[in-house]
Structure formats: C-alpha cells, structure tokens
Design a protein around this motif. Sequence first.
Motif, short mmCIF file in Angstrom:
data_model
loop_
_atom_site.label_atom_id
_atom_site.label_comp_id
_atom_site.label_asym_id
_atom_site.label_seq_id
_atom_site.Cartn_x
_atom_site.Cartn_y
_atom_site.Cartn_z
N ASP A 258 0.86 -1.18 0.00
CA ASP A 258 0.00 0.00 0.00
C ASP A 258 0.89 1.23 0.00
O ASP A 258 1.44 1.61 1.03
CB ASP A 258 -0.91 -0.03 1.25
N ASN A 259 1.08 1.80 -1.19
CA ASN A 259 1.99 2.92 -1.35
C ASN A 259 1.34 3.91 -2.31
O ASN A 259 0.86 3.50 -3.37
CB ASN A 259 3.34 2.42 -1.92
N PRO A 260 1.30 5.20 -1.96
CA PRO A 260 0.61 6.16 -2.84
C PRO A 260 1.23 6.28 -4.23
O PRO A 260 0.58 6.77 -5.15
CB PRO A 260 0.72 7.48 -2.06
N LEU A 261 2.47 5.84 -4.41
CA LEU A 261 3.12 5.92 -5.72
C LEU A 261 2.82 4.71 -6.59
O LEU A 261 3.21 4.66 -7.76
CB LEU A 261 4.64 6.05 -5.54
N LEU A 262 2.12 3.72 -6.01
CA LEU A 262 1.85 2.48 -6.73
C LEU A 262 0.34 2.28 -6.90
O LEU A 262 -0.45 2.89 -6.17
CB LEU A 262 2.42 1.29 -5.94
N PRO A 263 -0.07 1.41 -7.84
CA PRO A 263 -1.50 1.09 -7.93
C PRO A 263 -2.02 0.56 -6.60
O PRO A 263 -1.28 -0.07 -5.83
CB PRO A 263 -1.53 0.02 -9.02
N ALA A 264 -3.29 0.79 -6.35
CA ALA A 264 -3.90 0.35 -5.10
C ALA A 264 -3.83 -1.17 -4.97
O ALA A 264 -3.85 -1.89 -5.98
CB ALA A 264 -5.35 0.80 -5.04
N PRO A 265 -3.75 -1.69 -3.74
CA PRO A 265 -3.65 -3.15 -3.56
C PRO A 265 -4.79 -3.92 -4.22
O PRO A 265 -4.60 -5.08 -4.59
CB PRO A 265 -3.69 -3.30 -2.03
N ALA A 266 -5.96 -3.30 -4.37
CA ALA A 266 -7.08 -4.02 -4.99
C ALA A 266 -7.04 -3.98 -6.51
O ALA A 266 -7.86 -4.62 -7.17
CB ALA A 266 -8.40 -3.42 -4.50
N ALA A 267 -6.11 -3.21 -7.08
CA ALA A 267 -6.05 -3.08 -8.54
C ALA A 267 -5.65 -4.40 -9.20
O ALA A 267 -4.82 -5.14 -8.67
CB ALA A 267 -5.06 -1.99 -8.93
N LYS A 268 -6.27 -4.69 -10.34
CA LYS A 268 -5.93 -5.91 -11.06
C LYS A 268 -4.65 -5.71 -11.87
O LYS A 268 -4.42 -4.64 -12.43
CB LYS A 268 -7.07 -6.31 -12.00
N PRO A 269 -3.81 -6.73 -11.94
CA PRO A 269 -2.60 -6.62 -12.78
C PRO A 269 -2.99 -6.39 -14.24
O PRO A 269 -3.95 -6.99 -14.72
CB PRO A 269 -1.93 -7.99 -12.61
N PRO A 270 -2.27 -5.52 -14.95
CA PRO A 270 -2.60 -5.23 -16.37
C PRO A 270 -2.13 -6.36 -17.29
O PRO A 270 -1.20 -6.19 -18.09
CB PRO A 270 -1.86 -3.92 -16.62
N LEU A 271 -2.81 -7.49 -17.22
CA LEU A 271 -2.37 -8.66 -17.96
C LEU A 271 -2.54 -8.51 -19.47
O LEU A 271 -1.73 -9.01 -20.25
CB LEU A 271 -3.12 -9.90 -17.46
N LEU A 272 -3.63 -7.82 -19.89
CA LEU A 272 -3.81 -7.66 -21.32
C LEU A 272 -2.74 -6.73 -21.89
O LEU A 272 -2.21 -6.96 -22.98
CB LEU A 272 -5.22 -7.11 -21.62
N ARG A 273 -2.39 -5.70 -21.14
CA ARG A 273 -1.31 -4.81 -21.59
C ARG A 273 0.00 -5.58 -21.69
O ARG A 273 0.76 -5.41 -22.64
CB ARG A 273 -1.18 -3.65 -20.59
N GLU A 274 0.27 -6.42 -20.70
CA GLU A 274 1.47 -7.27 -20.73
C GLU A 274 1.47 -8.14 -21.99
O GLU A 274 2.48 -8.27 -22.69
CB GLU A 274 1.51 -8.14 -19.48
N HIS A 275 0.31 -8.72 -22.29
CA HIS A 275 0.18 -9.58 -23.47
C HIS A 275 0.48 -8.81 -24.76
O HIS A 275 1.21 -9.30 -25.64
CB HIS A 275 -1.25 -10.14 -23.49
#
Length: 411
Positions: A258-275
Amino acid sequence: METLGKLAVLAEGAKYDVSCSSSGSAGRRGSLGSTSLGGICHSWSDDGRCISLLKVLFSNDCVFDCAYCVNRRSADIPRATFTPRELADLTIRMYRRNYIEGLFLSSAVVGSPDDTMVQLVRTAKILREEHRFGGYIHAKAIPGASPSLLGTLGLLADRMSVNIELPSEQSLLALAPQKNRDSILRPMAFIGGTIEERKKWKRTGRPTPAFVPAGQSTQLMVGASPENDFTILRLSEGLYRSFGLRRVYYSAYIPVADNPLLPAPAAKPPLLREHRLYQADWLLRFYGFRAEEVLSPQQPNLDEALDPKTGWALARPDFFPVDVNRASYEEILRVPGIGVRSAKRILTARRGHLLDGDDLAKLGIVMKRARFFISCKNPAFPASPPGGDLRRLLSAPPPGKDNLRQLRMEF
C-alpha cells in the motif's frame, strides 16, 4: 528453520520474478503430478528445449527497500536464508528424483551486492564442481556487483539475467532509491560484452570456456510506474541492440504494498497490456519492426483491442494489398495472419507456380486475417468485410482467463 521450511518461504519470494519463462496452471491442484503448489518454473535452454527449474531465492532478507517488492526490507514477512551447501544439496536431491532439470538461482540483496554474489557463486560452484551437476542454471546477477564476480558466475551458469524492473531513472529514484540505472546497465553490459568476446575467440579457434551459453535476459515491470508502452518498447529495443539480450520479459505488476506511488492493492494486474507488449516485442525481434513503427509520441500506448501487427496494418492502408507472388520476404512478414514460418513457405512454394488462395491456406496462412491484406492468383475472397468494419472484425477477444499463479509443486 529446516530446509523445507526455508524452501516454502523462499519459493514464495521468488514467484514474482518472470525473467525465466514460467507459466501457470491452477488445474487439478493437489492431485498426483500437480505442479500448482510451489517452486517449479519452466524455461528454455540454448538448444530450445523446455526445461523445469527449481525457482527459489537464496535469501529474502533484503537490505533494499524497493516499494514494489514483496521482499523489501520494511515488509512484515517471514525471512529465511539458505547456506550455499543447503541449496546445492536440495537442488541435487530434487534433480535425482526427477522433479527438476535445473536451478533458477536468485536472491534478495544480503549485506551488499558483492556479498550476495559471493553466496550465489559458492552455490553454483558446489553444484558444478562437487556434485558434477551438468543441468541448467539460470543465475540472477545482482545490480551493482563487481565484474570479477559476474565473470565467475557466468562461467558456471547457462543463462544470466539482470532485472531492470522499472523503465526510467525517475521511477527507480522514486520506488527503488537504492538502485540506479548505472548499477543495472553495467552488469548487463559486462555480460553482453563478454559473450560477444567469447564468440570472437571461438571463431578464431582459440580455446574458449563457455560463458553464459544461453545468453542473458531481463525483466521489466508493467503498470507499477507511469511510463507508457512507447517508452517501454524503445527501452527494450535499445537493450536488444546494445547488450544482445535474448529476451525481455514483461511482468504485469501485482500490487503487494500500500503505497501512494503504486497502484492500489485491490487493482488488477494489467495482464492484457502485458500480453500486447509481448506481441509487440515479438515484432521487434522477428519481424523487422522498429519501436517507432509500432507506436509514436502521438499514439504512445498499444491498442488493447487489436494485436500490434493488425493495428499497424489498419493504420497503413497504402501499404496493402501485398502481392504474395511478387513481394519481398520483409513485405510479406508485415501481413497480419502470416508468421515467419509461413512467409518462408510462401517464398519456397511460389518458385514453382503462382499461388492462389487455396495454396495459401495449405501453407498455414491464417486466411481469416490475411485475406484483407493480400492479393494473389484468382483470389476467391472479398477484399473487405461486409459493411466494411474491418477493425471490429479483426479485434481479438482478450486472451484466456486471468491466471496469476506460477507453476509450483507440493512437497
């Protein structure tokens, strides 16, 4: 802590590193032969074989405090450290039981980069020199390590990697202040330069001990910092060109803090972007594209509805149709639905006669995509879809269900 207890802790700590080619399956967990519960990943050797590796950290007792890392100093997690002999003996026991074919050897930074590298070198030496282990070793170089230790580990490992993690110096400064670009790129340059030097020696007939024969790779996180896809692809292109990397692995950021510089802990990983980034990376490596052709400052992110090659083709109608009976190999490679092998088959087959649509289908061309971008003898397919909405027709559904697990094995 017993060795198996350490293994449970340190395999968990290693699972976020994708700089080997691990993939996951959650099916049939708990059944005989299941690989879904702890510490096994897959990679490819220098001769192209898929091999299973014990993927584990030497230690997760890190002195660095990278905000995105599950093993960061400030994280409240169980800590463990192998001794070199413990890890070497464990690897040999698993190898003899046919669980694994090699070792993915990595570590958090214990003490200093050189202190950590010494432990990794000792582990690899016990495996190679005492156990006469001839299996595959993928070793992670620690950013900031000295060249002499990199050189020693490179003589023991099949593949090495230095994780670049974040795409810019600004993001490193904000999220991993104990690292900097130079401490990452210097080891990468040393490994790449030594590989090239050994290749030259070999060509002259000079006796040459093998140094990282399967090459080097790196990992880039996607979504932990604000850089766009254009920045990431240009960086990858530069790494391939400057250091001769075999591969850049893209890792969708999984929130672990939980860090304000990072996506929120509940955010889903951007798997489609990775793909999509993997697809674009493939265009750089095998299809002769440059990053500036795939993206631009005006369009800095990949279209998630289209694979990058189709997106490029739809934006350049003047380039098509490509006459498969006369076009060059490079031009044919730009056609959606035609891969490297298919393009080579076309060049071979058209020596005997002009190719028509049936010939192309027999050669393995994906005609449902390629037919809108090619011309050939007696084309029996329409040049555009009914209604003309080619983009909608070629938009790919998102790949498979989300699957964040690495291959693991229950002991």
